[in-house]
Design a protein around this motif. Structure first.
Motif, mmCIF file in Angstrom:
data_model
loop_
_atom_site.group_PDB
_atom_site.id
_atom_site.type_symbol
_atom_site.label_atom_id
_atom_site.label_comp_id
_atom_site.label_asym_id
_atom_site.label_seq_id
_atom_site.Cartn_x
_atom_site.Cartn_y
_atom_site.Cartn_z
ATOM 1 N N SER A 71 -9.338 -1.217 -8.426
ATOM 2 C CA SER A 71 -8.066 -1.789 -9.132
ATOM 3 C C SER A 71 -6.948 -1.006 -8.672
ATOM 4 C CB SER A 71 -8.322 -1.332 -10.726
ATOM 5 O OG SER A 71 -6.964 -1.439 -11.378
ATOM 6 N N GLU A 72 -5.734 -1.839 -8.602
ATOM 7 C CA GLU A 72 -4.445 -1.350 -8.100
ATOM 8 C C GLU A 72 -3.488 -1.523 -9.144
ATOM 9 O OE1 GLU A 72 -5.050 -2.934 -3.383
ATOM 10 O OE2 GLU A 72 -3.772 -3.823 -4.896
ATOM 11 N N ARG A 73 -3.773 -1.225 -10.637
ATOM 12 C CA ARG A 73 -2.944 -1.417 -11.555
ATOM 13 C C ARG A 73 -2.114 0.048 -11.792
ATOM 14 N NH1 ARG A 73 -7.847 -0.563 -14.279
ATOM 15 N NH2 ARG A 73 -8.029 1.218 -15.368
ATOM 16 N N PRO A 74 -0.953 -0.062 -12.175
ATOM 17 C CA PRO A 74 -0.139 1.078 -12.248
ATOM 18 C C PRO A 74 -0.734 2.102 -13.360
ATOM 19 C CG PRO A 74 0.825 -0.543 -13.526
ATOM 20 C CD PRO A 74 -0.248 -1.232 -13.026
ATOM 21 N N THR A 75 -0.847 3.521 -12.877
ATOM 22 C CA THR A 75 -1.259 4.539 -13.691
ATOM 23 C C THR A 75 -0.311 5.499 -14.412
ATOM 24 O OG1 THR A 75 -1.129 5.989 -11.812
ATOM 25 C CG2 THR A 75 -3.439 4.567 -12.136
ATOM 26 N N VAL A 76 0.927 5.245 -13.940
ATOM 27 C CA VAL A 76 2.094 5.720 -14.768
ATOM 28 C C VAL A 76 2.986 4.865 -15.434
ATOM 29 C CG1 VAL A 76 1.939 7.985 -13.571
ATOM 30 C CG2 VAL A 76 3.153 6.254 -12.804
ATOM 31 N N ARG A 77 3.933 5.282 -16.281
ATOM 32 C CA ARG A 77 4.944 4.636 -16.794
ATOM 33 C C ARG A 77 6.381 5.007 -16.335
ATOM 34 N NH1 ARG A 77 4.241 4.220 -23.467
ATOM 35 N NH2 ARG A 77 2.125 3.113 -23.167
ATOM 36 N N GLU A 78 6.469 6.040 -15.645
ATOM 37 C CA GLU A 78 7.505 6.688 -15.084
ATOM 38 C C GLU A 78 7.182 7.184 -13.513
ATOM 39 O OE1 GLU A 78 11.414 9.272 -16.406
ATOM 40 O OE2 GLU A 78 9.581 10.476 -16.149
ATOM 41 N N ALA A 79 7.774 6.591 -12.684
ATOM 42 C CA ALA A 79 7.336 6.843 -11.225
ATOM 43 C C ALA A 79 8.214 8.093 -10.896
ATOM 44 C CB ALA A 79 7.618 5.833 -10.330
ATOM 45 N N ILE A 80 7.309 9.070 -10.111
ATOM 46 C CA ILE A 80 7.972 10.321 -9.614
ATOM 47 C C ILE A 80 7.216 10.292 -8.203
ATOM 48 C CG2 ILE A 80 8.073 12.868 -9.613
ATOM 49 C CD1 ILE A 80 7.234 13.027 -12.657
ATOM 50 N N ALA A 81 8.319 9.595 -7.468
ATOM 51 C CA ALA A 81 7.689 9.374 -5.942
ATOM 52 C C ALA A 81 8.358 10.447 -4.845
ATOM 53 C CB ALA A 81 8.165 8.123 -5.384
ATOM 54 N N PRO A 82 7.617 10.875 -3.809
ATOM 55 C CA PRO A 82 8.062 11.928 -2.966
ATOM 56 C C PRO A 82 9.292 11.401 -1.976
ATOM 57 C CG PRO A 82 5.810 11.575 -2.580
ATOM 58 C CD PRO A 82 6.215 10.445 -3.484
ATOM 59 N N THR A 115 0.836 -1.039 0.055
ATOM 60 C CA THR A 115 0.031 0.343 0.180
ATOM 61 C C THR A 115 0.828 1.326 -0.122
ATOM 62 O OG1 THR A 115 -0.026 -0.235 2.656
ATOM 63 C CG2 THR A 115 -2.101 -0.982 1.150
ATOM 64 N N SER A 116 1.828 1.408 0.507
ATOM 65 C CA SER A 116 2.973 2.380 0.800
ATOM 66 C C SER A 116 3.449 2.788 -0.543
ATOM 67 C CB SER A 116 3.828 2.242 1.875
ATOM 68 O OG SER A 116 3.589 2.030 3.224
ATOM 69 N N VAL A 117 3.851 1.591 -1.423
ATOM 70 C CA VAL A 117 4.432 1.882 -2.646
ATOM 71 C C VAL A 117 3.155 2.132 -3.710
ATOM 72 C CG1 VAL A 117 5.647 0.482 -4.547
ATOM 73 C CG2 VAL A 117 6.037 -0.077 -2.355
ATOM 74 N N ILE A 118 2.162 1.503 -3.588
ATOM 75 C CA ILE A 118 1.200 2.203 -4.588
ATOM 76 C C ILE A 118 0.635 3.631 -4.367
ATOM 77 C CG2 ILE A 118 -1.172 1.806 -5.086
ATOM 78 C CD1 ILE A 118 -0.974 -1.274 -4.306
ATOM 79 N N GLY A 119 0.705 3.870 -2.936
ATOM 80 C CA GLY A 119 0.465 5.290 -2.673
ATOM 81 C C GLY A 119 1.562 6.383 -3.076
ATOM 82 N N ALA A 120 2.656 5.963 -2.965
ATOM 83 C CA ALA A 120 3.771 6.721 -3.329
ATOM 84 C C ALA A 120 3.971 6.911 -4.993
ATOM 85 C CB ALA A 120 5.109 6.177 -3.007
ATOM 86 N N VAL A 121 3.559 6.026 -5.451
ATOM 87 C CA VAL A 121 3.917 5.772 -6.891
ATOM 88 C C VAL A 121 2.579 6.120 -7.736
ATOM 89 C CG1 VAL A 121 4.458 4.317 -9.033
ATOM 90 C CG2 VAL A 121 5.623 4.139 -7.086
ATOM 91 N N ASN A 122 1.558 5.675 -7.353
ATOM 92 C CA ASN A 122 0.274 5.881 -8.122
ATOM 93 C C ASN A 122 -0.618 7.258 -7.551
ATOM 94 O OD1 ASN A 122 0.224 4.098 -9.819
ATOM 95 N ND2 ASN A 122 -1.585 2.974 -9.022
ATOM 96 N N HIS A 123 -0.602 7.535 -6.568
ATOM 97 C CA HIS A 123 -1.453 8.569 -6.004
ATOM 98 C C HIS A 123 -0.646 9.953 -5.374
ATOM 99 C CE1 HIS A 123 -4.090 5.569 -6.104
ATOM 100 N NE2 HIS A 123 -3.869 4.778 -5.470
ATOM 101 N N ALA A 124 0.400 9.851 -4.894
ATOM 102 C CA ALA A 124 0.801 11.046 -4.140
ATOM 103 C C ALA A 124 1.114 12.291 -5.086
ATOM 104 C CB ALA A 124 2.419 10.710 -3.609
ATOM 105 N N ARG A 125 2.087 12.376 -6.080
ATOM 106 C CA ARG A 125 1.954 13.552 -7.001
ATOM 107 C C ARG A 125 0.895 13.858 -7.897
ATOM 108 N NH1 ARG A 125 6.247 16.387 -8.781
ATOM 109 N NH2 ARG A 125 5.917 17.284 -10.887
#
Length: 542
Positions: free
Chosen positions: A444-455, A412-422
């Motif tokens: 769904s929990e599939r990725p929404t981006v191809r390049e991760a921009i995490a905090p 959940t922490s990885v999904i929140g940082a990659v998919n939702h934070a920015r």
């Protein structure tokens, strides 16, 4: 056995000298019987034979023996449940000691420090072997009065004792400082050994049945004027629920029996005097929330709670940070702070008709990690903070009629940082709470981006490419690889000096989405619940 939670409320008793003496004698007899019962149980004597023996030997009633047995069996069960965790903790500490010894053997061969580390390792291995032997044989080690106090006799001056006799006085008092009075729903007022009656002014009068061995001046000890600051209404309702029911057997014979709510009491002596704890089974509250309206997700951290609210489609409505300043607080103060936060979050969920989604955390693993962690890391993975927060959130949900949903915390922490934070302009912890809420709704929990921009930890961000997803596998296999790359990116960011950079400001259009809420600082007493009025809820940035 009922699956309803049992709530316990406490209050301090105002007693006369003769009442204090009676409770002290009861606790002393209870402690003697409990220790003797533990010793006889280890021999393997059947419980029925023990009951007949103890009724004559200690001059107690059958219900008082049952209270001693139930309390002792609870202690034994808790030790057996904790034993696998102790073994895991010992194995982790041995692994760490072996690593340290390996380093010292290369850097400081023959040093005193290395010698002491090897002695420590030998003690750990001996302790591990003893606990494994206890697990295999089913043996239980129980020290009445606490092992910590027992060991203080070997260092009297360091622990503030002038003589061994002074320590022994504290030791005997600690071994006989409480007693338990078990209740039953088919007994008058929920407990035949300690009956509570309601007076005209709303207070309670306790009539405690003394053991026969102590009943020289009367069988009952009357304690009037008992009031509970919290839970008074629940206890009064439990007492009022006791009633007589008439029914018939299969043969048509009339039967008269009593039904109600069991009320159990525990009397405990501390430095200020005697306290009484009343435990009652909670009444079920109709569920007033629906998943069709959305959900509220919570991510639990050592210093705050991250909260996210979604609609029924999984879109983020609001994000919130609830600060928990637990550092330097006593256990009672920490409970009060966590309890106030849990109550207010659940109240907000109830007002919006939304269920509360929590992570199903492995507290046993956290306790094992705690044993080998540094002091700063130990505060972050403290099992006390997590267990109390989860327990109080569940209790608050039950009281308010809010549905509590537990989900697997994986990634959940990885999904929140990659998919939702920015994407939403929120922090990584609030993103994790958002991921928890969506998982509770089954979205769904599939990725929404191809390049991760995490905090990043300093408020900035770091960038790395996401791996190619294999759609034939579960999506968690993808997030497992993302977590590995995220850890590597954080490590590279720290080595490059990225943590020293100033934090990047939030975008203007997303700055209003995230919010922070700190609990009020004022309180009536330093170790009592903080005063948080219901008006605070209306002022929150929701």
């Amino acid at each position: 056995m009922s699956d309803r939670p049992v709530f316990t409320y406490q209050t301090r008793l105002r007693l006369a000298a003769e009442q204090v003496a009676a409770l002290d004698a009861y606790a002393d007899l209870y402690g003697q019987a409990e220790r003797a019962l533990f010793a006889r149980m280890r021999v393997g004597i059947p419980m029925g034979d023990l009951k007949r023996e103890f009724l004559r030997r200690f001059g107690i009633t059958a219900r008082q023996f049952n209270a001693i047995r139930v309390g002792l069996e609870g202690k034994i069960a808790s030790i057996r449940e904790r034993l696998p965790e102790w073994i895991a903790e010992a194995e982790s500490r041995i692994q760490r000691a072996e690593r340290v010894i390996g380093i010292l053997s290369a850097r400081e061969p023959g040093s005193e420090k290395l010698h002491q580390k090897k002695r420590r390792l030998g003690n750990l291995r001996a302790r591990l072997a003893a606990r494994i032997a206890d697990r295999d044989s089913g043996r239980v080690r129980l020290c009445f009065g606490s092992r910590r106090l027992f060991r203080k006799q070997f260092a009297l001056e360091e622990n503030g004792y002038a003589s061994h006799a002074e320590w022994k006085e504290d030791w005997q008092a600690a071994r006989s400082d409480q007693f338990f009075v078990i209740g039953s729903k088919d007994e008058t007022a929920g407990n035949q050994s300690c009956r509570a009656s309601i007076e005209d002014d709303g207070s309670l009068t306790l009539r405690l049945r003394l053991p026969d061995a102590l009943a020289s001046d009367g069988k009952l000890l009357v304690i009037p004027g008992v009031r509970f600051a919290y839970g008074q209404e629940e206890i009064l309702q439990a007492l009022a629920a006791s009633r007589v029911v008439f029914s018939q057997t299969k043969t048509g014979k009339p039967v008269r029996k009593r039904e109600g709510v069991a009320v159990s009491y525990r009397f405990l002596r501390d430095r200020k005097g005697w306290r009484v704890f009343a435990s009652v089974e909670a009444r079920p509250v109709p569920i007033a929330t629906s998943r069709l309206a959305g959900a509220v997700g919570i991510d639990i951290n050592h210093d705050h709670l991250a909260v996210a609210e979604t609609d029924r489609f999984g879109n983020l409505r609001r994000a919130l940070r609830v600060d928990l300043n637990l550092y330097g607080k006593t256990e009672d103060q920490a409970k009060a702070i966590i309890g106030d936060a849990a109550r207010m979050i659940v109240e907000m969920a109830r007002e919006r008709g939304l269920p509360l989604v929590l992570e199903r955390l492995d507290l046993k693993k956290r306790r094992a990690e705690l044993e080998v962690a540094s002091p700063s890391a130990a505060r972050k993975i403290s099992s006390f903070c997590y267990s109390k927060t989860i327990a109080m959130l569940k209790a608050a949900c039950f009281r308010a009629g809010v549905e509590g949903i537990e989900v697997d915390p994986a990634y959940t922490s990885v999904i929140g940082a990659v998919n939702h934070a920015r994407r939403h302009g929120i922090g990584s912890h609030q993103g994790a709470a958002y991921a928890v809420a969506r998982r509770g709704l089954g979205l769904s929990e599939r990725p929404t981006v191809r390049e991760a921009i995490a905090p990043a930890r300093n408020g900035g961000h770091l960038t790395f490419a996401l791996p190619v997803r294999n759609r034939a596998k579960h999506v968690w296999s993808f997030w497992s690889e993302v977590r590995r790359r995220l850890k590597a990116a954080h490590a590279a960011h720290a080595r490059s000096g990225g943590l020293r950079e100033p934090p990047a400001p939030l975008l203007p259009e997303t700055r209003a989405l995230g919010a922070t809420w700190a609990l009020p600082a004022q309180s009536r007493h330093a170790n009592r619940r903080q005063n948080c009025s219901a008006d605070v809820i209306d002022d929150l940035p929701w």
